[in-house]
Enzyme design. Structure first.
Site, PDB file in Angstrom:
ATOM      1  N   ASN A   1      19.623-107.202 -91.136  1.00  0.00           N
ATOM      2  CA  ASN A   1      20.754-108.124 -91.287  1.00  0.00           C
ATOM      3  C   ASN A   1      20.175-109.482 -91.635  1.00  0.00           C
ATOM      4  O   ASN A   1      19.618-110.166 -90.783  1.00  0.00           O
ATOM      5  CB  ASN A   1      21.550-108.193 -89.972  1.00  0.00           C
ATOM      6  CG  ASN A   1      22.648-109.254 -90.025  1.00  0.00           C
ATOM      7  OD1 ASN A   1      22.926-109.808 -91.090  1.00  0.00           O
ATOM      8  ND2 ASN A   1      23.251-109.546 -88.887  1.00  0.00           N
TER       9      ASN A   1
ATOM     10  N   LYS B   1      21.676-112.135 -92.442  1.00  0.00           N
ATOM     11  CA  LYS B   1      22.536-113.265 -92.080  1.00  0.00           C
ATOM     12  C   LYS B   1      22.630-114.230 -93.270  1.00  0.00           C
ATOM     13  O   LYS B   1      22.576-113.793 -94.411  1.00  0.00           O
ATOM     14  CB  LYS B   1      22.031-113.931 -90.807  1.00  0.00           C
ATOM     15  CG  LYS B   1      21.816-112.897 -89.692  1.00  0.00           C
ATOM     16  CD  LYS B   1      21.569-113.461 -88.346  1.00  0.00           C
ATOM     17  CE  LYS B   1      21.405-112.322 -87.341  1.00  0.00           C
ATOM     18  NZ  LYS B   1      21.248-112.761 -85.982  1.00  0.00           N
TER      19      LYS B   1
ATOM     20  N   HIS C   1      30.040-108.579 -85.917  1.00  0.00           N
ATOM     21  CA  HIS C   1      28.810-109.164 -85.369  1.00  0.00           C
ATOM     22  C   HIS C   1      29.190-110.281 -84.389  1.00  0.00           C
ATOM     23  O   HIS C   1      30.188-110.979 -84.606  1.00  0.00           O
ATOM     24  CB  HIS C   1      27.944-109.714 -86.505  1.00  0.00           C
ATOM     25  CG  HIS C   1      26.564-110.073 -86.043  1.00  0.00           C
ATOM     26  ND1 HIS C   1      26.303-111.242 -85.376  1.00  0.00           N
ATOM     27  CD2 HIS C   1      25.398-109.396 -86.108  1.00  0.00           C
ATOM     28  CE1 HIS C   1      25.002-111.264 -85.065  1.00  0.00           C
ATOM     29  NE2 HIS C   1      24.433-110.163 -85.499  1.00  0.00           N
TER      30      HIS C   1
ATOM     31  N   GLU D   1      28.090-113.133 -84.021  1.00  0.00           N
ATOM     32  CA  GLU D   1      28.196-114.458 -84.649  1.00  0.00           C
ATOM     33  C   GLU D   1      29.554-114.630 -85.324  1.00  0.00           C
ATOM     34  O   GLU D   1      30.117-115.721 -85.334  1.00  0.00           O
ATOM     35  CB  GLU D   1      27.035-114.644 -85.650  1.00  0.00           C
ATOM     36  CG  GLU D   1      25.718-114.863 -84.916  1.00  0.00           C
ATOM     37  CD  GLU D   1      24.493-114.331 -85.629  1.00  0.00           C
ATOM     38  OE1 GLU D   1      24.563-114.043 -86.837  1.00  0.00           O
ATOM     39  OE2 GLU D   1      23.440-114.188 -84.958  1.00  0.00           O
TER      40      GLU D   1
ATOM     41  N   GLU E   1      24.128-104.962 -79.452  1.00  0.00           N
ATOM     42  CA  GLU E   1      23.364-106.196 -79.619  1.00  0.00           C
ATOM     43  C   GLU E   1      23.694-107.170 -78.486  1.00  0.00           C
ATOM     44  O   GLU E   1      24.669-107.934 -78.590  1.00  0.00           O
ATOM     45  CB  GLU E   1      23.711-106.860 -80.955  1.00  0.00           C
ATOM     46  CG  GLU E   1      23.350-106.043 -82.170  1.00  0.00           C
ATOM     47  CD  GLU E   1      23.080-106.922 -83.384  1.00  0.00           C
ATOM     48  OE1 GLU E   1      22.002-106.792 -83.954  1.00  0.00           O
ATOM     49  OE2 GLU E   1      23.933-107.766 -83.723  1.00  0.00           O
TER      50      GLU E   1
ATOM     51  N   GLY F   1      18.102-113.495 -81.663  1.00  0.00           N
ATOM     52  CA  GLY F   1      17.434-114.710 -82.137  1.00  0.00           C
ATOM     53  C   GLY F   1      16.701-115.493 -81.057  1.00  0.00           C
ATOM     54  O   GLY F   1      16.360-116.659 -81.255  1.00  0.00           O
TER      55      GLY F   1
ATOM     56  N   SER G   1      16.206-109.388 -81.391  1.00  0.00           N
ATOM     57  CA  SER G   1      14.775-109.722 -81.330  1.00  0.00           C
ATOM     58  C   SER G   1      13.852-108.515 -81.459  1.00  0.00           C
ATOM     59  O   SER G   1      12.799-108.462 -80.823  1.00  0.00           O
ATOM     60  CB  SER G   1      14.460-110.507 -80.051  1.00  0.00           C
ATOM     61  OG  SER G   1      15.151-111.745 -80.058  1.00  0.00           O
TER      62      SER G   1
ATOM     63  N   GLY H   1      17.405-108.692 -87.293  1.00  0.00           N
ATOM     64  CA  GLY H   1      17.726-109.972 -87.915  1.00  0.00           C
ATOM     65  C   GLY H   1      16.473-110.624 -88.472  1.00  0.00           C
ATOM     66  O   GLY H   1      15.974-110.252 -89.544  1.00  0.00           O
ATOM     67  N   GLY H   2      15.945-111.587 -87.738  1.00  0.00           N
ATOM     68  CA  GLY H   2      14.814-112.400 -88.198  1.00  0.00           C
ATOM     69  C   GLY H   2      13.666-111.610 -88.808  1.00  0.00           C
ATOM     70  O   GLY H   2      13.154-111.979 -89.874  1.00  0.00           O
TER      71      GLY H   2
HETATM   72  P1  13P Z   1      17.404-111.044 -84.389  1.00  0.00           P
HETATM   73  O1  13P Z   1      16.654-109.772 -84.727  1.00  0.00           O
HETATM   74  O2  13P Z   1      16.992-112.203 -85.223  1.00  0.00           O
HETATM   75  O3  13P Z   1      17.384-111.300 -82.928  1.00  0.00           O
HETATM   76  O4  13P Z   1      18.934-110.780 -84.794  1.00  0.00           O
HETATM   77  C1  13P Z   1      19.562-109.633 -84.360  1.00  0.00           C
HETATM   78  C2  13P Z   1      20.858-109.518 -85.030  1.00  0.00           C
HETATM   79  O5  13P Z   1      21.774-110.277 -84.775  1.00  0.00           O
HETATM   80  C3  13P Z   1      21.015-108.463 -86.042  1.00  0.00           C
HETATM   81  O6  13P Z   1      22.347-108.313 -86.396  1.00  0.00           O
END
Ligand code: 13P
Length: 248
Positions: free
Chosen positions: A10, A12, A95, A97, A167, A173, A213, A234-235
């Site tokens: 993802n 983002k 999600h 967010e 999640e 994050g 993470s 994510g990251g």
């Molecule tokens: P991180 O892997 O950056 O923690 O993000 C997870 C996420 O929100 C994937 O949708």
């Protein structure tokens, strides 16, 4: 139960279209998709370019959101019909967010899931608790509500197209992932909820993944758990580390 594993990136709101092409060009040579599904959920503006790049690979194209109507006066929104035409096979829905910053609710999640399925796009439905909820011991209550409301009105056959992403909000994050046991306990709980909503064979077929993470270091222990069928990353999906996560 033989569920095919799935690892999804993802991105983002990261990477310009030019940068997206560069990153996917690098990734596509290093990733082995024989044993699992790999999905890149890129920003809308990069879907067409990235879609062309991965056309002849087994990497699948994903979006990060969509609207629950097909077309109309919804300024700034993108519909499932548009995504379908670009070759999108997966879409992240709900999600945390989007729930936090864009008023996404279990009701809109449910409408979007129905619409995505109408277009043959596989929804990745996100759920997860806050730290306060975890500490208050109501994690499963929160998740149960999100899953039950989000998946309302689906047939068992439709349900098997869905990926549920657990999640925990406190892990997103933050560099602090859930331990494999913490994540497994909730994912096993989600599978129980799925068998209540649908039936046991359907729940056993559905893929449940962990996100929050995940890195090349933590992926294997998490993905080795019985009820964790992969990850939503994510990251680490923006870096070469994504290859380590996929190949682990
Ligand atoms: P991180 O892997 O950056 O923690 O993000 C997870 C996420 O929100 C994937 O949708």
């Amino acid at each position: 139960m033989d569920r095919r594993r799935i690892v999804m990136g993802n991105w983002k709101m990261n990477k310009t279209p030019g940068e997206a092409v560069e990153l996917v060009s690098q990734l596509k040579d290093g990733i082995n998709t024989d044993k699992l599904d790999v999905v890149v959920c890129v920003p809308f503006v990069s879907l067409a370019d990235v879609g062309r790049l991965i056309k002849d690979t087994n990497i699948k194209l994903g979006a990060q959101n969509m609207h629950f109507e097909t077309s109309g006066a919804y300024t700034g929104e993108i519909s499932g019909l548009m995504l379908k035409e670009l070759g999108v096979e997966y879409v992240i829905i709900g999600h945390s967010e989007r729930r936090q910053y864009f008023n996404e609710t279990d009701q809109t999640v449910n409408k979007k899931i129905h619409k995505a399925l109408e277009y043959g796009i596989n929804p990745i439905m996100c759920c997860g608790e806050t730290l306060v909820q975890r500490e208050a011991g109501v994690t499963m209550e929160k998740i149960r509500m999100q899953v039950k409301r989000g998946l309302q009105g689906l047939t068992p056959r439709q349900a098997t197209k869905i990926v549920v992403a657990y999640e925990p909000i406190w892990a997103i994050g933050t560099g602090r992932h859930a331990t494999a046991n913490q994540a497994e306990r909730v994912c096993a709980g989600i599978r129980c909820v799925l068998s209540e909503i649908f039936d046991e064979p359907t729940a056993a077929k559905m893929r449940i993944v962990y996100g929050g993470s995940v890195t090349g270091n933590s992926a294997k222990t998490l993905f080795d758990m019985d009820n964790i069928d992969g990850g939503l990353v994510g990251g680490a999906s923006l870096k070469a580390d994504f290859e380590n996560i996929v190949n682990c």
